[in-house]
Design an enzyme around this catalytic site. Sequence first.
Site, PDB file in Angstrom:
ATOM      1  CB  SER A 149    -117.855 -19.386 115.025  1.00  0.00           C
ATOM      2  OG  SER A 149    -118.641 -18.376 115.616  1.00  0.00           O
ATOM      3  CE  LYS A 205    -113.504 -21.133 122.487  1.00  0.00           C
ATOM      4  NZ  LYS A 205    -114.093 -20.006 121.748  1.00  0.00           N
TER       5      LYS A 205
END
Length: 557
Positions: free
Chosen positions: A472, A125
């Site tokens: 993921s 992120k």
Amino acid sequence: MANNTFSIKLTKNNTLPAAQAMLYATGLKEYDFNKAQVGIVSNWYEGNPCNMHLHIISNNIKSSIKKNGMVGFKFNTIGISDGMSMGTSGMRYSLPSRELIADSIESVVKTHHYDGLIGIPGCDKNIPGIVMAMLRLNRPSILVYGGSISSGYYNGKKLNIVSAFEALGEKNIGKITELEYKNIIKHACPGPGACGGMYTANTMASCLEAMGITIPYSSSSLANTSFKKKECINIGYYINNILKNNIKPLDIITYKSIKNAITLAIALGGSTNLVIHILAIAKTANLDLKLNEIKNINNNVPILANLKPSGDFLMEDIQSMGGIPIIIKYLLKEGYIEGDCLTVTGNTIKKNLENIPEISFKEKIIYPLLRPIKKNGHIRIIYGNIAPYGAVAKITGKEGDIFSGFAQVFNSENSANKAIIDKKIKEGDVIVIRYVGPRGGPGMPEMLKPTSYIMGANLSKKIALITDGRFSGGSHGFVVGHITPEAQNGGLIALIENGDIIIIDAIKNTITLKISKKEIKNRKKFLIAPPLRVNSGYLYKYTKTVSSAYNGCVTDM
């Protein structure tokens, strides 16, 4: 030309003696007040291999900036480890951290009037968070990726972070011993750098190189190598050049360059998180990118890369064959990439690639367009009564194209994980994990644990998993995420009951709950959304501002 457009508001303003006194206190001399000031932000912290080396990179970059006649000021923003928080309550903070990163960088740069910005991300992120800040600021900026980790090694096999997750499933079915399990954990991550496969960090780093906001090779140069150090040594030249020529992020990140980024990510078999971050980057750049446009690109771009999690190789293997620029050049030559997009070198993508060698296919890492791994992309944007606003599936072809099964419903990831470990999931089941979306999670947590347990238990081709949460970049199997509307907002996923038939069709790109409209209407009468899982703190504020997954989960709409 100094191009100190913003810093001059502090350094040459006679009504701000205190600000100037503080700049002297930092070590600046009077002649430095005429120089451009560049913020150097990293997501450095010690507690994660993806980020633990970023302070070394920032030191090298500061030296390069000084040598090129500018002033560099280092500062930090947060980072959160997806790998360490995966499967825990901490994962709820992962996606929301993207907004904190962008907000904090915007705050510092605007407050301190920096003329330019260098961003140094590590984990997932960090990367879109830094780019979103760059776009908001729209001052000359360059991203320097922290680089990926080298592979681990144990018992004659290369290892990476997903090896550790999958080892638990293998241990649970008796495929490996307790000692082997522990040794895989000990050897999976040998040093600094982001997770080595084409997971989210490497997907996004590769995207941003194709987008032109990094210099060539940034995404494929490993963390702990001379290549990454050389990039840092040279970066002062590049930031000085774009400062002088006033080349800004909004000149570089355009609708056309974003399409280049999506094209490369699909060719590489990248993470489904690409979708949520590209949508957020586009919205921050005021570009009207829709889910269907990602779908259209996906339908026309083949998968060429034999990279983990679905393939065999890692980013270190891409580096050894010549790096990401070689792949971009091949896609440009074959008409998949637009070459006239501007980049942070001051040149176009095409110009940057002129002296790059031609690709070789002998290593079987990248396949030619005439013999692709898959004729079209793996990131499927799918619709249906379960996901009227869209969902994201990662179908490489190895899982099959159609799955029909019976729902096994869980209102949390933990309950699903327990069912898999306790061997309560059987062939033909569709695991439904709900109330884990942007509001319901909150934070739309990634779920590598259940998909890894499924792989480890040899169930990947026998069951499916759907969720209003995320997966993921390391996830693979027949999985569908990003289902919108999410359960917390009353989406149909909230109405699914155990035993319902769910059909996922990756050819027609549909996901269907096989019950009548009358039954749906009856179930809706009794649907009561559970209370939010949080009632204070940052996550509570996040639930009040976050948009849906099909809007990239941005918080400033």
